[in-house]
Write a protein that holds these residues in place. Structure first.
Motif, mmCIF file in Angstrom:
data_model
loop_
_atom_site.group_PDB
_atom_site.id
_atom_site.type_symbol
_atom_site.label_atom_id
_atom_site.label_comp_id
_atom_site.label_asym_id
_atom_site.label_seq_id
_atom_site.Cartn_x
_atom_site.Cartn_y
_atom_site.Cartn_z
ATOM 1 N N CYS B 42 0.843 -1.202 0.000
ATOM 2 C CA CYS B 42 0.000 0.000 0.000
ATOM 3 C C CYS B 42 0.879 1.253 0.000
ATOM 4 C CB CYS B 42 -0.950 -0.008 1.187
ATOM 5 S SG CYS B 42 -0.129 0.035 2.788
ATOM 6 N N GLN B 45 -0.288 4.930 0.305
ATOM 7 C CA GLN B 45 -1.610 5.058 0.933
ATOM 8 C C GLN B 45 -1.526 5.054 2.458
ATOM 9 O OE1 GLN B 45 -3.598 2.234 -2.587
ATOM 10 N NE2 GLN B 45 -4.096 1.828 -0.457
ATOM 11 N N GLU B 173 -10.563 3.444 0.594
ATOM 12 C CA GLU B 173 -9.273 3.918 0.103
ATOM 13 C C GLU B 173 -9.374 3.943 -1.422
ATOM 14 O OE1 GLU B 173 -6.292 2.214 3.513
ATOM 15 O OE2 GLU B 173 -7.068 0.767 2.098
ATOM 16 N N ASN B 175 -7.998 4.375 -4.435
ATOM 17 C CA ASN B 175 -6.690 4.556 -5.080
ATOM 18 C C ASN B 175 -6.830 4.536 -6.605
ATOM 19 O OD1 ASN B 175 -6.867 1.891 -5.868
ATOM 20 N ND2 ASN B 175 -5.298 1.147 -4.445
ATOM 21 N N THR B 238 -6.593 8.513 -2.922
ATOM 22 C CA THR B 238 -5.158 8.257 -2.769
ATOM 23 C C THR B 238 -4.639 7.559 -4.018
ATOM 24 O OG1 THR B 238 -3.504 7.255 -1.297
ATOM 25 C CG2 THR B 238 -5.599 6.071 -1.528
ATOM 26 N N ARG B 240 -1.756 4.190 -5.063
ATOM 27 C CA ARG B 240 -0.629 3.300 -4.709
ATOM 28 C C ARG B 240 0.437 3.484 -5.768
ATOM 29 N NH1 ARG B 240 -0.999 -0.613 -8.410
ATOM 30 N NH2 ARG B 240 -3.132 -1.227 -8.924
#
Lengths: 408, 662
Positions: B42, B45, B173, B175, B238, B240
């Motif tokens: 991750c 993140q 999250e 991403n 976010t 990665r």
């Protein structure tokens, strides 16, 4: 019939036997029978042929009838490859069912292959067997190839192995006996007797009537006949006399000999009477033909032959069939009255008790000694009412007390 | 350390640094071949995991994804134990049973990372439900990616959490890639936070690379949850910056330039600048901290590499709970307190007793509340125990079964009453992938006391969506127990065992038996699983039957008895565990075996019993093993068609006769 008890070979291995010659004797459910050669040839007994007393299954090959110079076939199943491959004289010798010949040679189940001789076993010749049958065979040391399958498609089942095992094992070795008990195989004869009695008990409504008859005159007649007999000849017995008198009484009361057939009753055209005979192998009931129209001497000759054959176990199946009424006598064993069970499909049976000397009161207050016996009549209440049976007994008693035989 | 210390910017910085250094170490180890399976990092993140977990105590459970290293480390899993898990070592946090995607450390509140996208959302809702039942104010968190928000679990989970105001944080999250598929290309509305409104729960959209912004939002959401204000959806945008998984190519679906641009927005560098800028730390202190964390990551690697591999003998331990101590349990004999009760009343007694004795038990289902259940399975319990413990659910079988999973993982004992077994196939993944495997994945640290009950069986022209049997299917999976009772007496004792055990149980009740009356002892009793009932002793043939087929076979036995065929009838009662021993013993006596099974023959329980007999009782067989099954077709509606697909008394009698003639 599925199996029988092998009694004895009547010819030796290697004997030249003509067609129709008795080869061996086998005891079936009902009788003992000689099995004859179906074609002439040399008898070859299988290496593991049965010993006296062995149980053998229908369809098992016991030996061969070979043409002179021919050798024992070594391949193919009996009745197919073996017969076809060998000369026309070759025919496997298998036990047949004495009471039902069609069961016999034409077995539809794969039977032992002649090639099962110890020298040339082959896996392809083993009959299919259930795993349980194979395990039982291992436990009892039995070669599966020697067995006749009863399972579908010719599969050997456990029961096939156990049947063979009980035929061979010592008494008490049958698996499954409760602790503290030993078990012996139930002889085929016993099973037949049991089945017939249970059938009679289940399907009929038996009632027993007893009556005492004065047998003084009859016994006097019997003694007279005995004294008249030529030396070495036997006179008619009490049973012969009673058979004749019973036939007389039945001619007066034909319904007593009727057989229940649901929507109708069957009445016999001829009086063929069964006579219960105690043998080492158990109860047998040979049938005396046409008692009503036979002379006392003819009856006596017939009973002599039938009793001898029944006791030797060699009686023909035909002599065990066709009766309409049976006489059973336990008098020689001291029994006075009892409740005999009719022999299916017959609907009645007469039990005869022992002769006793009774003191009989006379009208004038005096006493006299008389020979008396008790008659025990069991009849199927579906067929006859009590009064009808009583009237039959009354007639029979009258015949016993005043025998209608001419006394020379 | 105080709460303030744990949520301080410096503490967050350290946590993020630990995650980054350990994952970088893992990436090196992957290249060295120390990691045997997948390794999803991750990197980029870290701020989200650090900020969320800073507000949680060890009792607050979190549920994570395949990209869960950061969550595990932030929640307090020892870095050495986590690295050892990826190295497949005995000291791994899942004892070598899980690897990167199945990290478990319930002692610090890590309730597992998962290889399946979505279930963690439902499980966090279930943990929230446990808080509701137990009243212990725990707050649970689901971490998931943007890929999960297009999955039904997201919608069902958020809806349930909202209705019941469960203390849950749903942390997305985002991403921007669902594995390697750009989120924008697979969603009609890229605004994840906007979806919260659809279910009536507060939602926030955040810069997920701003640790302090996330921390502030989480602070508020946790406070709301703990005070009974219900759930919050947090969308943390976010990126990665490493590949989906180590060793995979990264530039088929995105560009190096894009990745490099996001590296420039590294959350760790960003927070470091803030720390210096706000004079919350000085350069010397931070360098020292960075050296310390570097050493910590190396030490984690060294300890993991030195640890032993697990012994192969233990490979199948922790599939189900260990054997229960004490003597075997069976229904008491008929006594003065024995009444004739219908099947459903007998099970109601077991459930009623259990709910009175154990406040952790609650029931979920459609119409099981005030209504008392479609088959009166919960009749009268709502009045006694109220809506929290008798919860009417939306029609979302997958959702509430997943919720039950999370609840069982966090200390309660859910009973899911799904009315008809057909309905719950929507939840098959939750049952088979999650509930059945959870004890094992957690190396025995999570018991899974979930009872899943419902009707099976053909009858009443219910047609094909209300008539399946399914017991063979569930029995296939290790970890599940499958109970199929045939009498009211057995049903009561077996349900009691299900409700007091620690393993998941499929309790399948035949629709045609629900009204069947039979003797039921009044007292409380249990019947052990895995013990068959010899319904009727016999001599000639063994017949194995379940549920309705037990009764049909009994009728056939009466017909056959008059024909002189003596049947031994065995009801296994539980399909898993299966009491093969009793069947073997019986066949050892009879030599014949027929399995009468309403379910389909193919790969069914009959096939299993036949195979076990062939393996262990071959020499006892005096005839081929036979099966008599329902026809391999969906269930038809018309009575004449319906009757044609189920074994009837005449067919059973005929099959028995036929096998006896073999």
């Amino acid at each position: 019939m599925e199996e029988g008890r092998f009694v004895a070979w009547l010819r030796k291995d290697g004997d030249l036997v003509p067609e129709g010659e008795p080869l061996f004797t086998v005891e079936g459910d009902k009788a003992t029978q000689d099995v004859e050669a179906l074609s002439a040839g040399v008898l070859r007994i299988a290496a593991d042929g049965p010993a006296e007393g062995d149980t053998i299954e229908v369809g098992r090959v016991l030996g061969w009838i070979l043409a002179p110079g021919e050798s024992i076939p070594t391949t193919g199943p009996a009745g197919t490859g073996a017969t076809a491959a060998a000369s026309s004289a070759t025919a496997p010798t298998a036990p047949t069912a004495p009471t039902a010949p069609t069961d016999g040679l034409t077995t539809d189940a794969p039977s032992e292959s002649p090639a099962r001789a110890p020298s040339s076993p082959g896996p392809s010749e083993r009959p299919p067997a259930s795993p349980r049958a194979r395990r039982a065979a291992r436990q009892h040391g039995i070669d599966l190839a020697t067995l006749s399958p009863t399972g579908r498609g010719g599969r050997l089942r456990e029961r096939d192995v156990l049947t063979a095992a009980t035929g061979r094992a010592d008494p008490g070795e049958i698996p499954g006996a409760p602790q503290g008990w030993t078990s012996v195989p139930t002889p085929p004869m016993r099973r037949i007797i049991a089945a017939r009695l249970v059938q009679a008990r289940r399907e009929t409504v038996p009632v027993t009537l007893t009556a005492r008859a004065d047998a003084t005159a009859l016994m006097a007649l019997r003694r007279h006949l005995k004294s008249e007999a030529a030396p070495g000849e036997s006179a008619p017995t009490l049973n012969d006399l009673l058979l004749k008198l019973t036939a007389e009484a039945l001619s007066l009361h034909p319904m007593i000999a009727a057989v229940w057939a649901e929507d109708r009753l069957l009445l016999p055209r001829s009086i063929h009477l069964g006579l219960a005979v105690d043998t080492e192998a158990g109860l047998r009931v040979p049938v005396v033909r046409d008692v009503g129209t036979s002379t006392l001497e003819e009856i006596a000759a017939a009973t002599r032959r039938l009793i001898a054959e029944a006791r030797s176990g060699r009686i023909a199946p035909a002599d065990l069939q066709g009766g309409c009424f049976t006489l059973t006598n336990l008098g020689s064993l001291g029994i006075e009255a009892f409740t005999p069970v009719p022999n299916p499909p017959e609907s009645a049976i007469l039990g005869v008790g022992t002769i006793v000397r009774d003191v009989v009161a006379l009208e004038d207050g005096g006493f006299v000694a008389r020979e008396r016996l008790t008659l025990s009549l069991t009849f199927d209440h579906r067929v006859n009412d009590g009064a009808a049976a009583a009237r039959f007994l009354q007639s029979l008693r009258g015949l016993i007390e005043n025998p209608p035989f001419p006394i020379p | 350390m105080t709460d303030a210390d744990r949520t301080s910017p410096l503490a967050l910085y350290r946590t993020m640094l630990v995650i980054r250094r350990v994952e970088e170490r893992l990436a090196r180890s992957h290249r060295l071949g120390l990691i045997h399976g997948a390794c999803h990092t991750c990197v980029g993140q870290e701020a989200i995991a650090a900020a969320v977990c800073a507000h949680l105590g060890p009792d607050d459970p979190i549920f994570s994804t395949h990209r869960g290293h950061g969550h595990a480390l932030a929640k307090g899993v020892d870095p050495g134990a986590m690295v050892a898990e990826l190295y497949g070592r005995e000291t791994g946090c899942s004892r070598g049973r899980g690897g990167s995607m199945h990290l478990f450390a319930p002692e610090v509140g890590l309730m597992g990372t998962s290889g399946i996208v979505g279930p963690c959302i439902l499980q966090a809702a279930g943990a929230g439900y446990s808080s509701l039942v137990l009243g212990d104010q725990r707050v649970s968190v689901a971490f998931f990616g943007d890929g999960a928000v297009n999955n039904g679990a997201f919608h069902e989970g958020l809806n349930m959490a909202s209705i019941w105001r469960l203390p849950v944080l749903f942390v997305c999250e985002n991403n921007q890639f669902a594995t390697e598929v750009p989120f924008a290309s697979v969603t009609g509305n890229p605004g994840v936070a906007e979806r919260g409104a659809a279910y009536g729960l507060p939602s926030v959209s955040l810069d997920g690379n701003d640790a302090l912004a996330v921390e502030a939002a989480v602070r508020e959401a946790v406070a709301r949850a703990r005070s009974g204000g219900g759930p919050t959806l947090l969308e943390c945008r976010t990126y990665r910056t490493r590949a989906h998984a180590e060793g995979m190519g990264d530039f088929t679906y995105r560009t190096r330039a894009e990745v490099d641009a996001w590296k420039e927005r590294c959350p760790i560098a960003r927070l470091r600048a803030v720390l210096l800028d706000r004079r919350l730390a000085d350069e010397t202190g931070l360098v020292a901290l960075e050296h310390e964390v570097e050493a910590l990551a190396e030490a984690a690697h060294a300890s993991a590499e030195a640890a032993a591999a697990p012994a192969p003998e233990g490979a199948t331990t922790h599939v189900v709970a260990g054997p229960r101590p004490g003597p075997p349990r069976e229904a008491p004999g008929t006594g003065p307190g024995t009444r004739e009760l219908p099947f459903a009343r007998a099970t109601l007694e077991a459930l009623s007793t259990s709910m009175s004795q154990d406040p952790r038990i609650f029931v979920l289902g459609e119409g099981i509340g005030a209504r008392g259940g479609n088959f009166a399975t919960t009749n009268g319990l709502f009045a006694a125990h109220g809506p929290v413990r008798l919860r009417d659910t939306p029609i979302c079988e997958r959702g509430f079964v997943g919720l039950a999973c999370g609840a069982a993982m966090t200390g309660t004992r859910p009973v899911v009453d799904f009315m008809f077994a057909d309905f719950v196939l929507d939840a098959a993944g939750e049952i088979i992938n999650q509930i059945a495997k959870m004890r094992y994945m957690s190396s025995g640290r999570l018991g899974m006391p979930v009872v899943l009950r419902g009707c099976i069986g053909i009858g009443h022209s219910a047609a094909t969506h209300h008539s399946g049997s399914y017991y063979s299917m569930y029995a296939h999976f290790p970890g599940l127990k499958v109970v199929v009772p045939s009498t009211p007496r057995d049903a009561k004792g077996l349900l009691r065992t299900a409700l007091t055990g620690d393993d998941p149980v499929l309790f399948l009740e035949h629709r045609e038996l629900m009204g069947l009356k039979g003797p039921v002892p009044e007292e409380d009793y249990s019947i052990d699983f895995g013990k068959a009932s010899v319904v009727r002793p016999g001599r000639d043939i063994t017949v194995v039957a379940l549920a309705l087929m037990v009764h049909r076979t009994l009728e056939a036995c009466r017909v056959l008895e008059a024909e002189g065929i003596s049947v031994e009838l065995i009801d296994p009662r539980t399909v898993a565990p299966l009491d093969v021993g009793t069947i073997l013993d019986s066949v050892a006596r009879t030599g014949r075996l027929l399995i009468v099974d309403e379910d389909f023959a193919h790969c069914g329980i009959g096939a299993e019993i036949a195979a076990r007999l062939a393996e262990h009782g071959f020499d006892d067989l005096d005839a081929p093993i036979r099966r008599l099954n329902g026809s391999p077709s969906p269930t038809p509606y018309s009575p004449s068609l319906e009757a044609a697909v189920v074994p009837d008394v005449r067919g059973i009698a005929s099959a028995i006769r036929d096998l006896c003639a073999e």
